[in-house]
Design a protein around this motif. Sequence first.
Motif, short mmCIF file in Angstrom:
data_model
loop_
_atom_site.label_atom_id
_atom_site.label_comp_id
_atom_site.label_asym_id
_atom_site.label_seq_id
_atom_site.Cartn_x
_atom_site.Cartn_y
_atom_site.Cartn_z
N LEU A 195 118.64 -24.39 -12.65
CA LEU A 195 117.24 -24.29 -12.26
C LEU A 195 116.59 -23.01 -12.78
O LEU A 195 115.40 -22.99 -13.10
CB LEU A 195 117.10 -24.38 -10.74
CG LEU A 195 117.49 -25.72 -10.12
CD1 LEU A 195 117.34 -25.67 -8.60
CD2 LEU A 195 116.67 -26.85 -10.69
N ALA A 196 117.37 -21.94 -12.89
CA ALA A 196 116.84 -20.71 -13.47
C ALA A 196 116.55 -20.91 -14.95
O ALA A 196 115.58 -20.38 -15.50
CB ALA A 196 117.82 -19.56 -13.26
N GLU A 197 117.40 -21.70 -15.61
CA GLU A 197 117.23 -21.95 -17.04
C GLU A 197 116.00 -22.80 -17.36
O GLU A 197 115.40 -22.63 -18.43
CB GLU A 197 118.48 -22.65 -17.59
CG GLU A 197 119.72 -21.77 -17.68
CD GLU A 197 119.55 -20.65 -18.71
OE1 GLU A 197 119.10 -20.94 -19.83
OE2 GLU A 197 119.84 -19.50 -18.37
N VAL A 198 115.60 -23.68 -16.47
CA VAL A 198 114.47 -24.57 -16.79
C VAL A 198 113.14 -23.84 -16.83
O VAL A 198 112.14 -24.42 -17.25
CB VAL A 198 114.36 -25.76 -15.80
CG1 VAL A 198 115.59 -26.62 -15.83
CG2 VAL A 198 114.03 -25.28 -14.39
N LYS B 209 109.77 -25.99 -13.23
CA LYS B 209 109.36 -25.00 -14.22
C LYS B 209 108.17 -24.18 -13.71
O LYS B 209 108.01 -23.01 -14.07
CB LYS B 209 109.00 -25.68 -15.53
CG LYS B 209 108.95 -24.73 -16.71
CD LYS B 209 108.88 -25.49 -18.02
CE LYS B 209 108.93 -24.52 -19.20
NZ LYS B 209 108.87 -25.22 -20.49
N GLN B 210 107.34 -24.80 -12.87
CA GLN B 210 106.22 -24.07 -12.29
C GLN B 210 106.63 -23.36 -10.99
O GLN B 210 106.31 -22.21 -10.76
CB GLN B 210 105.05 -25.03 -12.00
CG GLN B 210 104.22 -25.41 -13.22
CD GLN B 210 104.94 -26.40 -14.11
OE1 GLN B 210 105.62 -27.29 -13.63
NE2 GLN B 210 104.78 -26.25 -15.41
N ARG B 211 107.36 -24.07 -10.15
CA ARG B 211 107.69 -23.53 -8.83
C ARG B 211 108.66 -22.35 -8.90
O ARG B 211 108.60 -21.44 -8.07
CB ARG B 211 108.30 -24.62 -7.95
CG ARG B 211 107.29 -25.65 -7.47
CD ARG B 211 107.92 -26.56 -6.42
NE ARG B 211 108.29 -25.82 -5.23
CZ ARG B 211 107.49 -25.57 -4.20
NH1 ARG B 211 106.24 -26.00 -4.25
NH2 ARG B 211 107.91 -24.91 -3.15
N LEU B 212 109.58 -22.39 -9.85
CA LEU B 212 110.64 -21.38 -9.89
C LEU B 212 110.47 -20.35 -11.01
O LEU B 212 111.39 -19.59 -11.30
CB LEU B 212 112.01 -22.06 -10.03
CG LEU B 212 112.39 -23.04 -8.92
CD1 LEU B 212 113.74 -23.67 -9.21
CD2 LEU B 212 112.41 -22.33 -7.57
#
Length: 444
Positions: A428-431, A386-389
């Motif tokens: 991963l985009a959704e998180v 959530k922070q990295r992406l």
Amino acid sequence: MNFPVVEFPWLGNGTVIAIIAIIHVIISHGVAIGITTLMVTAEYRAIQTNNEQLRNVARKLSKWVLILTTTIGAITGVGIWFSTTVIQPDSIGSLLRIFFWAWFVEWVVFVTEVVLLIIYYYTWDKWEGAKRIIHNRIGVALAIFSWITAAIITGILSAKLTPGRWTETFSFWNAFFNPTYLPSLAFRTFLAVMLAVALLSFPIKIFVKNKSLQEDVFKVLGFWTAICLLGILISGLWYLQSIPPEAYDMIVWSTGMTDQVFKVLNLLGLFAFVIFAFWMVMKPKKLPLILSIAIFGTSMAFIAEFEAVRESVRKPFIIYDYMYANGVLAKNEELYKKEGYLKHSTFSKVKEVTEDNRAEAGMELYRGQCMSCHTVDGWREKRAFKQRLAGWDEESIASYIQTLHETRPFMPPFVGTEDELNALAHYLAEVTKKEPVSTALEGK
């Protein structure tokens, strides 16, 4: 995923294992091996010099060795089994198949160690006079069996980094007596006694008020410190020369420090131990309390660093050249890319990616290939997606995943079809959104 998935979303699965392992190492190494060695040495010196006060110190130490090893040591030992079994079942399953009899022998040795410890503790008053030598020899046997336990476990742990010819022969002996077994065992032995010195110097300085007795105890500690400091340096260099070059290059990275900070902090720590050793040998009565506290803190930091490095430098593998950190066998990489990862995942709810299940399929892929090291929104920001992406779109994430093992060699390659890669990128985009897709899906 050949086993059910267990997730610790905030701490992270690796952190849970690390916390338990560090506590266990402090007890199994610092107390069971290290303090036992110092305790038996102090008793021997007390017998030789007819020093009852020093003998009483050894006696009190035996009480704490008994309490700590049979409570915290035993609990964390079982805790490692439970945590690794549910978090890294593929790895533990493979190690059990390789080292079943080694672990069985280790259990027998541990039971013997506990029996010797009980005999040793409860016979202080019963074995007087000439029998004190017998009592001390029981202590020596206890120290030896404590070390044998570590010698067996070291063979298993070191094989994860350097399995040697095992990947070709699948021979137990090739796995156990692997290239880093002896240097790792030597390093752990000296480290255990050095850790014990650090653990004891602080309470001895606080609770032993008799300066003459303090001097006697510190003479024992100083003797072992002089041996172990040299032993740690030699065995540490031997170990570094024995690990794969790729692992060697990842040492500094695994600590999360810059090169400069890593060198400065470790040299300062080593310098503190050298000063401590000289002071304890030359002027034991005047050993500063602040130095004892500093050595205690430094030893804890070194243990944490050692465990972090040992676990991290294996990446992208958990068993080198055999199994990736996420439990995927290296030999199945091409199979999964061709036929799909989900199809071969026993406990995946999704077997094939469709337009309607992309998010759920992506979550299953995250659980199978990412969750062993990463979290969605955990305390370690560098590993929390959530922070990295944040701000990344699906196309950027998919492109990055495709080459991540090349740009970041410590990352396992993504194994799966193109549809699976896009599904993982979608998840991963959704998180990064306000309501992570994992929460929404788990509510269904």
